[in-house]
Design a protein around this motif. Structure first.
Motif, PDB file in Angstrom:
ATOM      1  N   LEU A  58     -19.304  28.323  48.993  1.00 45.95           N
ATOM      2  CA  LEU A  58     -19.124  28.861  47.642  1.00 45.95           C
ATOM      3  C   LEU A  58     -20.400  28.862  46.906  1.00 45.95           C
ATOM      4  O   LEU A  58     -20.646  29.835  45.886  1.00 45.95           O
ATOM      5  N   GLY A  62     -22.770  31.224  43.971  1.00 44.95           N
ATOM      6  CA  GLY A  62     -22.659  30.552  42.454  1.00 44.95           C
ATOM      7  C   GLY A  62     -21.247  29.958  41.827  1.00 44.95           C
ATOM      8  O   GLY A  62     -21.035  30.224  40.790  1.00 44.95           O
ATOM      9  N   HIS A  63     -20.462  29.773  43.150  1.00 43.32           N
ATOM     10  CA  HIS A  63     -19.077  29.238  42.683  1.00 43.32           C
ATOM     11  C   HIS A  63     -18.930  28.050  43.286  1.00 43.32           C
ATOM     12  O   HIS A  63     -19.751  27.500  44.007  1.00 43.32           O
ATOM     13  N   THR A  64     -17.798  27.386  42.784  1.00 37.57           N
ATOM     14  CA  THR A  64     -17.340  26.002  43.440  1.00 37.57           C
ATOM     15  C   THR A  64     -15.942  26.146  43.218  1.00 37.57           C
ATOM     16  O   THR A  64     -15.215  26.738  42.298  1.00 37.57           O
ATOM     17  N   LEU A  65     -15.254  25.052  44.000  1.00 33.11           N
ATOM     18  CA  LEU A  65     -13.812  24.778  44.112  1.00 33.11           C
ATOM     19  C   LEU A  65     -13.290  24.226  42.534  1.00 33.11           C
ATOM     20  O   LEU A  65     -13.994  23.159  42.558  1.00 33.11           O
ATOM     21  N   ALA A  66     -12.245  24.502  41.989  1.00 29.81           N
ATOM     22  CA  ALA A  66     -11.918  23.913  40.785  1.00 29.81           C
ATOM     23  C   ALA A  66     -10.421  24.305  40.522  1.00 29.81           C
ATOM     24  O   ALA A  66      -9.973  25.240  40.914  1.00 29.81           O
ATOM     25  N   PRO A  67      -9.984  23.397  39.830  1.00 31.67           N
ATOM     26  CA  PRO A  67      -8.423  23.552  39.599  1.00 31.67           C
ATOM     27  C   PRO A  67      -8.126  24.850  38.631  1.00 31.67           C
ATOM     28  O   PRO A  67      -8.931  25.060  37.653  1.00 31.67           O
TER      29      PRO A  67
ATOM     30  N   ALA B   9     -14.951  17.998  38.657  1.00 31.63           N
ATOM     31  CA  ALA B   9     -13.858  18.564  37.728  1.00 31.63           C
ATOM     32  C   ALA B   9     -12.643  18.276  38.441  1.00 31.63           C
ATOM     33  O   ALA B   9     -11.691  18.268  37.641  1.00 31.63           O
ATOM     34  N   PRO B  67     -12.109  29.651  43.856  1.00 29.11           N
ATOM     35  CA  PRO B  67     -13.434  29.772  43.580  1.00 29.11           C
ATOM     36  C   PRO B  67     -13.700  29.831  42.009  1.00 29.11           C
ATOM     37  O   PRO B  67     -13.180  30.927  41.503  1.00 29.11           O
ATOM     38  N   THR B  68     -14.659  29.110  41.569  1.00 31.14           N
ATOM     39  CA  THR B  68     -14.921  29.149  40.117  1.00 31.14           C
ATOM     40  C   THR B  68     -16.388  29.434  39.757  1.00 31.14           C
ATOM     41  O   THR B  68     -17.068  28.753  40.280  1.00 31.14           O
ATOM     42  N   PRO B  69     -16.732  30.229  38.704  1.00 29.24           N
ATOM     43  CA  PRO B  69     -18.264  30.633  38.530  1.00 29.24           C
ATOM     44  C   PRO B  69     -18.651  29.091  38.080  1.00 29.24           C
ATOM     45  O   PRO B  69     -18.232  28.151  37.321  1.00 29.24           O
ATOM     46  N   ILE B  70     -19.774  28.608  38.700  1.00 27.05           N
ATOM     47  CA  ILE B  70     -20.393  27.188  38.137  1.00 27.05           C
ATOM     48  C   ILE B  70     -20.570  26.978  36.869  1.00 27.05           C
ATOM     49  O   ILE B  70     -20.229  26.180  36.357  1.00 27.05           O
ATOM     50  N   GLU B  73     -17.588  25.991  35.004  1.00 24.18           N
ATOM     51  CA  GLU B  73     -16.831  24.686  35.429  1.00 24.18           C
ATOM     52  C   GLU B  73     -16.540  23.683  34.483  1.00 24.18           C
ATOM     53  O   GLU B  73     -15.386  23.281  34.221  1.00 24.18           O
ATOM     54  N   ARG B  76     -13.978  25.228  31.837  1.00 28.89           N
ATOM     55  CA  ARG B  76     -12.597  25.258  32.412  1.00 28.89           C
ATOM     56  C   ARG B  76     -11.689  23.804  32.827  1.00 28.89           C
ATOM     57  O   ARG B  76     -10.922  23.887  32.396  1.00 28.89           O
ATOM     58  N   ASN B  77     -12.480  22.818  32.772  1.00 29.83           N
ATOM     59  CA  ASN B  77     -11.950  21.608  33.029  1.00 29.83           C
ATOM     60  C   ASN B  77     -11.683  20.847  32.036  1.00 29.83           C
ATOM     61  O   ASN B  77     -10.894  19.698  31.947  1.00 29.83           O
TER      62      ASN B  77
END
Lengths: 80, 80
Positions: A58, A62-67, B9, B67-70, B73, B76-77
Motif C-alpha cells: 500500500l 501512498g496509502h496504509t492500513l487504517a481503521p 493508527a 487503505p487510507t491515504p498516508i 492518517e 482520521r485516527n
DNA sequence: AAATAATATACCCAAAAAGGTATATTTTAT
DNA sequence: ATAAAATATACCTTTTTGGGTATATTATTT
C-alpha cells in the motif's frame, strides 16, 4: 477454511492501482519487495494477511492500513 | 526484529475506543473472541498482525482495515 | 498503606503465513 | 491461429503469529 473474496477493499484497491500504473504483478512484487506469491494472494483476496506486508504494498501507492468506518457493502457481507 | 510502536493508527484507535467504552483488555478479548494476548500485542503496537484478527476487534467498534491515504492518517485516527 | 484489579512480560506449542518453484490456465500480441 | 506474456493453482519449507499459562509490574480502590 474461510473462502477467498476477490472483491474486498484491499484487493480491489491494489489490483486497480496496479493496472492504472500499467504494472504486472511481477513488477509490483519487485518494486515493493514482497514476494510475487504475496501479490497474488493479496489481489485474490486471501482472508488472512500480515499487516506489514500489506502496508509494504500500500505504501507504494501512498496509502496504509487504517481503521475505517465499515461500508454498507462490508456490513452486508457480515453474515457469512 | 522491528521494534514495537505503541502509537500507531491501529493501536491508538483500539486503546482509545476501549477506554471510552470503559472496558478492560480482558473484556474486549471476550467480546471480540480474540485472545487476551492478542489484544495486548495489538495495543502495544506489535509490528506484524493478521488482518482478520485485527478486523475481528475493529468490527466491534464498527470499523475495518482499509487503505487510507498516508497524509490523512493522523487526522482520521484522532477524530471520531 | 495494603489489597485488588489491570496491564505488561516471558515461556512454550500448534497452526498458518510468506516465499520459492514448478505447472496450468488465461490474456495479450503478432 | 500461434506464440508469448501474464495470471492463477499446487506442493513444500521456513518462519512467525496467536494463544495459553505463569509471573511481574503498574494502576486503582479501600
Amino acid at each position: 477454511m474461510k473462502d477467498w473474496n476477490r472483491h474486498n477493499a484491499i484487493s480491489d484497491f491494489v489490483r486497480t492501482r496496479r493496472k492504472e500504473s500499467k504494472m504486472t504483478q511481477s513488477e509490483l512484487s519487485d518494486l515493493t519487495g514482497v514476494g510475487l506469491r504475496f501479490v497474488r494472494d493479496l489481489e485474490q483476496g486471501k482472508p488472512n494477511l500480515m499487516t506489514d506486508k500489506v502496508n509494504q504494498v500500500l505504501l507504494f501507492f501512498g496509502h496504509t492500513l487504517a481503521p475505517t468506518p465499515i461500508s454498507d457493502e462490508t456490513r452486508r457481507n457480515l453474515g457469512e
